[in-house]
Design a protein around this motif. Structure first.
Motif, short mmCIF file in Angstrom:
data_model
loop_
_atom_site.label_atom_id
_atom_site.label_comp_id
_atom_site.label_asym_id
_atom_site.label_seq_id
_atom_site.Cartn_x
_atom_site.Cartn_y
_atom_site.Cartn_z
N ARG A 92 0.84 -1.19 0.00
CA ARG A 92 0.00 0.00 0.00
C ARG A 92 0.87 1.25 0.00
NH1 ARG A 92 -2.41 -3.82 3.27
NH2 ARG A 92 -1.64 -3.12 5.30
N THR A 93 0.59 2.17 -0.92
CA THR A 93 1.20 3.50 -0.93
C THR A 93 0.07 4.51 -0.96
OG1 THR A 93 1.30 3.79 -3.33
CG2 THR A 93 3.10 2.55 -2.31
N SER A 94 0.41 5.79 -1.01
CA SER A 94 -0.62 6.83 -1.05
C SER A 94 -1.38 6.81 -2.38
CB SER A 94 0.01 8.21 -0.83
OG SER A 94 0.99 8.47 -1.82
N ARG A 95 -0.81 6.15 -3.38
CA ARG A 95 -1.43 6.18 -4.72
C ARG A 95 -1.88 4.81 -5.22
NH1 ARG A 95 2.20 10.33 -8.44
NH2 ARG A 95 1.88 12.20 -7.14
N THR A 96 -1.26 3.75 -4.76
CA THR A 96 -1.57 2.43 -5.33
C THR A 96 -1.76 1.38 -4.24
OG1 THR A 96 0.77 1.81 -5.51
CG2 THR A 96 -0.23 2.92 -7.41
N VAL A 97 -2.49 0.35 -4.62
CA VAL A 97 -2.65 -0.84 -3.79
C VAL A 97 -2.36 -2.03 -4.69
CG1 VAL A 97 -4.23 -2.24 -2.41
CG2 VAL A 97 -4.41 0.26 -2.35
N ARG A 98 -1.43 -2.88 -4.28
CA ARG A 98 -1.05 -4.05 -5.08
C ARG A 98 -1.00 -5.29 -4.21
NH1 ARG A 98 4.15 -1.73 -8.52
NH2 ARG A 98 3.03 -0.05 -9.63
N LEU A 99 -1.33 -6.43 -4.81
CA LEU A 99 -1.19 -7.70 -4.12
C LEU A 99 0.28 -8.09 -4.02
CD1 LEU A 99 -4.10 -9.73 -5.73
CD2 LEU A 99 -3.79 -9.42 -3.27
N THR A 100 0.67 -8.60 -2.87
CA THR A 100 1.99 -9.18 -2.73
C THR A 100 1.94 -10.61 -3.28
OG1 THR A 100 1.51 -10.10 -0.56
CG2 THR A 100 2.37 -7.83 -0.64
N PRO A 101 3.08 -11.25 -3.50
CA PRO A 101 3.04 -12.67 -3.92
C PRO A 101 2.23 -13.53 -2.96
CG PRO A 101 5.23 -11.77 -4.24
CD PRO A 101 4.45 -10.70 -3.53
N LEU A 102 2.35 -13.24 -1.64
CA LEU A 102 1.56 -13.98 -0.66
C LEU A 102 0.07 -13.69 -0.85
CD1 LEU A 102 1.52 -15.80 1.87
CD2 LEU A 102 1.73 -13.70 3.26
N GLY A 103 -0.26 -12.45 -1.14
CA GLY A 103 -1.66 -12.09 -1.37
C GLY A 103 -2.22 -12.77 -2.62
N LYS A 104 -1.41 -12.85 -3.68
CA LYS A 104 -1.86 -13.52 -4.90
C LYS A 104 -2.10 -15.01 -4.65
CE LYS A 104 0.50 -10.37 -8.09
NZ LYS A 104 1.57 -10.21 -9.11
N LEU A 105 -1.22 -15.62 -3.86
CA LEU A 105 -1.39 -17.03 -3.53
C LEU A 105 -2.68 -17.27 -2.77
CD1 LEU A 105 -0.19 -19.92 -3.41
CD2 LEU A 105 0.92 -19.24 -1.26
N LEU A 106 -2.95 -16.42 -1.77
CA LEU A 106 -4.17 -16.56 -0.99
C LEU A 106 -5.40 -16.33 -1.86
CD1 LEU A 106 -5.47 -17.02 1.78
CD2 LEU A 106 -5.29 -14.54 2.17
N ARG A 107 -5.36 -15.31 -2.71
CA ARG A 107 -6.49 -15.05 -3.61
C ARG A 107 -6.78 -16.24 -4.51
NH1 ARG A 107 -4.99 -11.44 -8.49
NH2 ARG A 107 -3.89 -13.41 -8.84
N ASP A 108 -5.74 -16.79 -5.12
CA ASP A 108 -5.94 -17.90 -6.05
C ASP A 108 -6.47 -19.15 -5.36
OD1 ASP A 108 -5.00 -16.21 -8.01
OD2 ASP A 108 -2.98 -17.07 -8.07
N ASP A 109 -6.07 -19.35 -4.09
CA ASP A 109 -6.57 -20.51 -3.35
C ASP A 109 -8.00 -20.31 -2.86
OD1 ASP A 109 -4.26 -21.91 -3.74
OD2 ASP A 109 -3.39 -21.44 -1.77
N LEU A 110 -8.35 -19.07 -2.50
CA LEU A 110 -9.67 -18.81 -1.94
C LEU A 110 -10.77 -18.69 -3.00
CD1 LEU A 110 -8.98 -16.17 0.88
CD2 LEU A 110 -9.71 -18.54 1.16
N LEU A 111 -10.44 -18.20 -4.18
CA LEU A 111 -11.48 -17.92 -5.18
C LEU A 111 -12.34 -19.14 -5.52
CD1 LEU A 111 -9.97 -15.40 -7.78
CD2 LEU A 111 -12.11 -15.17 -6.51
N PRO A 112 -11.76 -20.30 -5.85
CA PRO A 112 -12.62 -21.44 -6.19
C PRO A 112 -13.52 -21.87 -5.04
CG PRO A 112 -10.35 -21.83 -6.89
CD PRO A 112 -10.34 -20.63 -6.00
#
Length: 300
Positions: free
Chosen positions: A50-70
């Protein structure tokens, strides 16, 4: 993580914006921030950069997202199926339509319905002008999207979905084709192509009037059995046809021109169903149609 926390995480992973996520889920941005911080403490690592301008997924966040979505999708579908079963939103819905733009609307609603209620099936079919209400009255359809008004026994008018300005489809070499617009009185200058079949008078008066508003007779052109014959008859110079203005985007071809009317009522399209009533599935579909046309109107 609780189910609501998972929903907030997945929404933020898609939106990558705390404010939009909060608005989408109808919570406060601080609630979104609290849930993410709590999840990061439990998991032991940052899920977002997180910065004042952007929000991005970390590699850990991407892993959690991909596992949780299905798994989250499976939960949603299970709940939707239970709701559908409890409310009677199951089975097959038979939907008719009279124009390509009505077909587009029906198919968009069908796609949304299948997304929310996977066990539902929507079957669509085109309605011909020579028998515009026959399939509905015979029980072959549950509802249809077509021209208004109908006003006949055994058929109920539902909501109006589209109000379309009218145009006159004329031969490209006809004097009216050189005009920027036409009036209802101009119909006395060109034969009007008409439909054969069981056509309600309320629709005949709108689509195929016999006199202008001032009482001048409108010449009778050739008749058609199926509407797709009409552009060919017009291109051959045999007459004209009153159409929705958007027909120019669907039916344009060499030899014809579309001239907007400067007067006269709109051509309205809405939902019709048997007077015996609707099923819960049909009512849900009509609600989707109404939502789609409201969104389209707002966007335009």
């Amino acid at each position: 993580m609780e189910l609501r926390d998972i929903e907030i995480f997945l929404a933020l992973a898609e939106e990558l914006h705390f404010g939009r996520t909060a608005e989408r889920l109808r919570v406060t941005p601080s609630r979104v921030s609290h849930v993410i911080k709590k999840a990061e403490r439990r998991i032991g690592g940052p899920l977002f950069e997180r910065t004042s301008r952007t929000v991005r997924l970390t590699p850990l966040g991407k892993l959690l997202r991909d596992d949780l979505l299905p798994a989250h999708l499976q939960i949603q579908q299970a709940v939707d199926r239970a709701v559908a079963e409890a409310r009677g939103i199951t089975g097959t819905l038979r939907v008719g339509y009279s124009t390509p733009w009505c077909a587009d609307l029906a198919l968009q609603a069908a796609k949304l319905l299948r997304t929310r209620y996977p066990d539902c099936i929507v079957r669509t079919q085109e309605i011909q002008f020579n028998e515009p209400l026959g399939p509905l009255r015979r029980g072959e359809l549950d509802l249809q999207i077509s021209e208004f008004p109908v006003q006949i026994p055994g058929v109920t008018d539902g909501p109006v979905l589209l109000r379309e300005p009218r145009a006159l489809m004329v031969p490209a070499d006809h004097p009216l084709a050189r005009r920027d617009s036409v009036s209802m009185e101009d119909l006395a200058e060109v034969p009007l192509i008409r439909a054969d079949g069981d056509f309600p008078k309320s629709l005949l008066d709108l689509h195929m009037p016999v006199r202008t508003p001032m009482g001048r007779p409108i010449p009778h052109g050739p008749s058609y059995t199926f509407w797709p014959e009409t552009p060919a008859l017009v291109a051959a110079g045999l007459g004209a046809s009153i159409v929705a203005a958007r027909a120019a985007r669907y039916h344009n071809r060499p030899g014809i021109a579309f001239i907007p009317f400067q007067d006269g009522p709109t051509l309205d399209y809405g939902v019709l169903w048997p007077a015996t009533g609707q099923t819960q599935l049909a009512m849900t579909f009509v609600d989707l149609l109404a939502d789609l046309t409201e969104t389209t109107t707002d966007d335009e």
